[in-house]
Design an enzyme around this catalytic site. Structure first.
Site, PDB file in Angstrom:
ATOM      1  N   ASP A 178       0.882  -1.162   0.000  1.00 25.93           N
ATOM      2  CA  ASP A 178       0.000   0.000   0.000  1.00 25.93           C
ATOM      3  C   ASP A 178       0.927   1.222   0.000  1.00 25.93           C
ATOM      4  O   ASP A 178       2.112   1.107   0.319  1.00 25.93           O
ATOM      5  CB  ASP A 178      -0.883  -0.032   1.255  1.00 25.93           C
TER       6      ASP A 178
ATOM      7  N   ASP B  93      -0.080   5.117   0.913  1.00 26.82           N
ATOM      8  CA  ASP B  93      -0.290   6.098   1.986  1.00 26.82           C
ATOM      9  C   ASP B  93      -0.192   5.426   3.355  1.00 26.82           C
ATOM     10  O   ASP B  93      -0.956   4.507   3.651  1.00 26.82           O
ATOM     11  CB  ASP B  93      -1.690   6.732   1.862  1.00 26.82           C
TER      12      ASP B  93
HETATM   13  C1  BG6 Z   1      -5.711   5.865   0.080  1.00 27.51           C
HETATM   14  C2  BG6 Z   1      -5.855   6.606   1.395  1.00 27.51           C
HETATM   15  O1  BG6 Z   1      -4.403   5.464  -0.101  1.00 27.51           O
HETATM   16  O2  BG6 Z   1      -6.109   6.708  -1.004  1.00 27.51           O
HETATM   17  C3  BG6 Z   1      -7.276   7.106   1.545  1.00 27.51           C
HETATM   18  O3  BG6 Z   1      -5.548   5.711   2.469  1.00 27.51           O
HETATM   19  C4  BG6 Z   1      -7.640   7.983   0.347  1.00 27.51           C
HETATM   20  O4  BG6 Z   1      -7.417   7.818   2.753  1.00 27.51           O
HETATM   21  C5  BG6 Z   1      -7.449   7.185  -0.943  1.00 27.51           C
HETATM   22  O5  BG6 Z   1      -9.001   8.407   0.445  1.00 27.51           O
HETATM   23  C6  BG6 Z   1      -7.748   8.010  -2.190  1.00 27.51           C
HETATM   24  O6  BG6 Z   1      -6.750   8.982  -2.341  1.00 27.51           O
HETATM   25  P1  BG6 Z   1      -6.740  10.093  -3.467  1.00 27.51           P
HETATM   26  O7  BG6 Z   1      -5.293  10.569  -3.490  1.00 27.51           O
HETATM   27  O8  BG6 Z   1      -7.139   9.461  -4.759  1.00 27.51           O
HETATM   28  O9  BG6 Z   1      -7.686  11.151  -3.042  1.00 27.51           O
HETATM   29 MG    MG Z   2      -2.635   3.169   3.632  1.00 27.17          MG
END
Ligand code: BG6
Ligand code: MG
Length: 211
Positions: free
Chosen positions: A8, A10
Site C-alpha cells: 500500500d 499512503d
Molecule cells: C488511500 C488513502 O491510499 O487513497 C485514503 O488511504 C484515500 O485515505 C485514498 O481516500 C484516495 O486517495 P486520493 O489521493 O485518490 O484522493
Molecule cells: Mg494506507
C-alpha cells in the site's frame, strides 16, 4: 514461495496521512461536521468519494447533491495536491528504502497497490517511482479496498499467483482486501490490531525475515 510484495502507499511507504487529514479537516470544519483522527482512520484505504461519504455521514441533518459532493471531493483534492507538492525523500517512512533494497537483493518483485489517484505523483515526488515493477492505483480500479481488485490486478500484472504475493497494509480495509485476494498480509501502523492480518510488523523491514 513468495515472489512479490505489494505495498500500500499512503501510511506504508510515504507519510501522507497528515495531509489527507488537514485537507479533509478544512472542509469538515467549514461544513460544521465533526472530524477527528478516529474518523480519519476510517478513511484509510478507501477511495476519495467513499471517504467523503464517511465524513458526510457525520451530518445526518444535511443533504448533499451529487454535484455538491463532486465539488467537495475536487476541493479536497486541490488542497491535498498543494500539500503533496512539499513532499521530498524525507517523507519516505522509516525502513522503506532498506526494505526495497533487501527485496531487490533477494530477487523479489516490489509493487504498489493503492486506492489513491495521486499515487504516481507521490512516488515521483519522493523519488521512489523506479523501485516498483508494477503500480496499480485508484485510476485503474472500480472497486475500492476492502475489495480485492487492486491487489488481484497487481498480481496479474506481476504474472504471479495470489499465493505468491505478500501485501503490506496500514489500513483495516486494506488488510481485508489482501485477505479477500487470497494473499498473505503483513499489517503495519494503524492495522496492527487487525485480527485478519497474517503477520504484524513493528518495523516494515522486518518483512525481509518473512521472505
Ligand atoms: C488511500 C488513502 O491510499 O487513497 C485514503 O488511504 C484515500 O485515505 C485514498 O481516500 C484516495 O486517495 P486520493 O489521493 O485518490 O484522493
Ligand atoms: Mg494506507
Amino acid at each position: 514461495m513468495m515472489r512479490a510484495v505489494i505495498f500500500d502507499l499512503d501510511g506504508v511507504l510515504v507519510s501522507t496521512d497528515h495531509f489527507h487529514y488537514k485537507a479533509w479537516k478544512q472542509i469538515a470544519d467549514r461544513l460544521n461536521i465533526p472530524f477527528d483522527e478516529d474518523v480519519n482512520n476510517r478513511l484509510r484505504g478507501v477511495s476519495r468519494m467513499e471517504s467523503l461519504d464517511i465524513i458526510l455521514s457525520g451530518a445526518s441533518d444535511k443533504q448533499f447533491t451529487d454535484d455538491q459532493k463532486q465539488s467537495l471531493a475536487e476541493e479536497k483534492n486541490t488542497v491535498y495536491r498543494k500539500f503533496l507538492e512539499q513532499l521530498s525523500p524525507a517523507d519516505i517512512l522509516p525502513g522503506v528504502t532498506e526494505t526495497l533494497e533487501g527485496l531487490k537483493v533477494k530477487g523479489v518483485a516490489a509493487a504498489v497497490g493503492s486506492s489513491s489517484k495521486n499515487a504516481r505523483f507521490i512516488l515521483e515526488q519522493v523519488g521512489l517511482l523506479d523501485w516498483f515493477a508494477v503500480i496499480v492505483d485508484g485510476n485503474q480500479i472500480s472497486r475500492s479496498k476492502p475489495d480485492s481488485e487492486v491487489f488481484l490486478l497487481a498480481a496479474s500484472q506481476l504474472e504471479c499467483d495470489a499465493s505468491e504475493c505478500l501485501v503490506v497494509e496500514d489500513a483495516v480495509a486494506g488488510v481485508q482486501a489482501g485477505v479477500h485476494a487470497g494473499m498473505k498480509v503483513a499489517a503495519v501502523g494503524d492495522a496492527v490490531n487487525s485480527k485478519e492480518a497474517t503477520y504484524t510488523l513493528q518495523r516494515i523491514d522486518h518483512l525481509l525475515k518473512l521472505i
